[in-house]
Motif scaffolding. Structure first.
Motif, PDB file in Angstrom:
ATOM      1  N   ASP A  45       0.763  -1.081   0.066  1.00 17.64           N
ATOM      2  CA  ASP A  45       0.145   0.044  -0.149  1.00 17.64           C
ATOM      3  C   ASP A  45       0.895   1.226   0.052  1.00 17.64           C
ATOM      4  O   ASP A  45       0.291   2.376  -0.063  1.00 17.64           O
ATOM      5  CB  ASP A  45      -1.025   0.120   1.271  1.00 17.64           C
ATOM      6  N   SER A  46       2.077   0.948  -0.077  1.00 18.38           N
ATOM      7  CA  SER A  46       3.120   2.146  -0.253  1.00 18.38           C
ATOM      8  C   SER A  46       2.942   2.675  -1.555  1.00 18.38           C
ATOM      9  O   SER A  46       3.229   3.829  -2.184  1.00 18.38           O
ATOM     10  CB  SER A  46       4.640   1.730  -0.192  1.00 18.38           C
ATOM     11  N   ASP A  84      -1.094  -6.364   0.020  1.00 21.17           N
ATOM     12  CA  ASP A  84      -1.167  -5.524   1.040  1.00 21.17           C
ATOM     13  C   ASP A  84      -2.979  -5.362   1.305  1.00 21.17           C
ATOM     14  O   ASP A  84      -3.715  -4.899   0.408  1.00 21.17           O
ATOM     15  CB  ASP A  84      -0.516  -4.263   1.017  1.00 21.17           C
ATOM     16  N   LYS A 114      -0.855  -9.555   2.997  1.00 24.88           N
ATOM     17  CA  LYS A 114       0.021  -8.946   4.121  1.00 24.88           C
ATOM     18  C   LYS A 114      -0.942  -7.897   4.871  1.00 24.88           C
ATOM     19  O   LYS A 114      -1.777  -7.170   4.193  1.00 24.88           O
ATOM     20  CB  LYS A 114       1.208  -8.118   3.506  1.00 24.88           C
ATOM     21  N   GLU A 116      -1.007  -5.419   8.749  1.00 25.88           N
ATOM     22  CA  GLU A 116      -0.143  -4.653   9.796  1.00 25.88           C
ATOM     23  C   GLU A 116      -0.891  -5.215  11.148  1.00 25.88           C
ATOM     24  O   GLU A 116      -2.059  -5.311  11.434  1.00 25.88           O
ATOM     25  CB  GLU A 116       0.040  -3.280   9.702  1.00 25.88           C
TER      26      GLU A 116
HETATM   27 NA    NA Z   1       2.430  -1.641   3.460  1.00 25.89          NA
END
Ligand code: NA
Ligand code: KIV
Length: 265
Positions: A45-46, A84, A114, A116
């Motif tokens: 998500d960068s 993400d 992925k 967090e």
């Molecule tokens: Na990320």
């Protein structure tokens, strides 16, 4: 050739082999990295900062991540593609996480997702893994929480170090196949790496993690402005592309492009 799987990743840790991961947000860039032999690619998500022009990762939507992940899957044939889960797509609980991850798996074709969070995300990880979706966890600095934690080094001091170790064990116990450690002291990342049987993927976490990840636009010098201290720039794409654009502009203005060889009759 078949795609790399999470089983291959587990074997790499058993053999003590280190591996590289890069982000990718589009099919063409991903195909370059695939041909270069990068075994794991993260549709991070960068993309919010590095591809979509947002100020942070917070605004990124699941629709956007699904579209970008699908492009990266289409552009590759060998790499394991990890998608993400963006902010707001799994925090409500395990069922929301499963619904969101299912979209990335079914619509985009990713091999893993992925998310967090350590202890705070262990129920989400458990349900995804139970449902057959491999999960890469992400602890230390978690950019989706920028409004609460800023972009500071995590795990400094005894209490914070103990929490990071608890987070690492929580995601391993929940069934994660790997865990990203972002911006944590090298000594602590080394301790986590020795403690876990799943691989650690470091970014700003020193040399002792099992794998290393970099954001591709940082690594290739495309990101404008300041890049973090932990980035190594392997190329200066911003200069290469800027010079090429200027040369094209000069050619057009000066009438030296197109030439006869570029013309059809
Ligand atoms: Na990320
Ligand atoms: O979104 C991303 O690029 C990431 C990596 C920095 C791990 O989460």
């Amino acid at each position: 050739t078949r795609r790399i799987t999470v089983r291959d990743i587990a074997l790499a840790k058993e053999r003590g082999e280190k591996w590289p991961m890069l982000t990718a947000y589009d099919a063409m860039t991903a195909s370059v990295f695939d041909e270069a032999g990068i075994p794991v690619m993260l549709v991070g998500d960068s993309a919010g900062n590095c591809h979509l022009g947002y100020e942070s990762t917070v605004p990124v939507t699941l629709d956007e991540m699904t579209m970008l992940s699908a492009a990266v899957v289409r552009g590759t044939s060998r790499a394991l593609i990890v998608g993400d889960l963006p902010f707001g797509s799994y925090q409500e609980g395990p069922v929301q996480a499963l619904r969101s991850a299912t979209r990335l798996v079914k619509e985009a074709g990713v091999g893993a997702v992925k998310l967090e969070g350590g202890e705070r995300s262990h129920r989400q990880i458990e349900l995804l893994v139970e449902s057959g979706i491999p999960v890469m966890a992400h602890i230390g600095l978690t950019p989706q929480s920028v409004n609460a934690m800023g972009y500071r080094v995590q795990g400094r001091g005894e209490e914070a170090a103990q929490q990071l170790l608890r987070d690492a064990k929580a995601v391993q116990d929940a069934g994660a196949f790997a865990v990203v450690l972002e911006l944590v002291p090298a000594e602590l990342a080394a301790e986590v790496t020795r403690t876990l049987h799943i691989p650690t993927v470091g970014i700003g976490a020193g040399a002792e993690t099992d794998a290393q990840v970099l954001v591709w636009t940082d690594m290739l010098g495309l990101t404008g402005g300041r890049v973090p201290k932990f980035v190594k720039q392997y190329a200066d794409l911003r200069a290469v592309m800027g010079d090429a654009a200027k040369a094209f502009a000069e050619d057009v203005v000066g009438g030296t492009f197109p030439l006869e060889e570029h013309s059809v009759h």
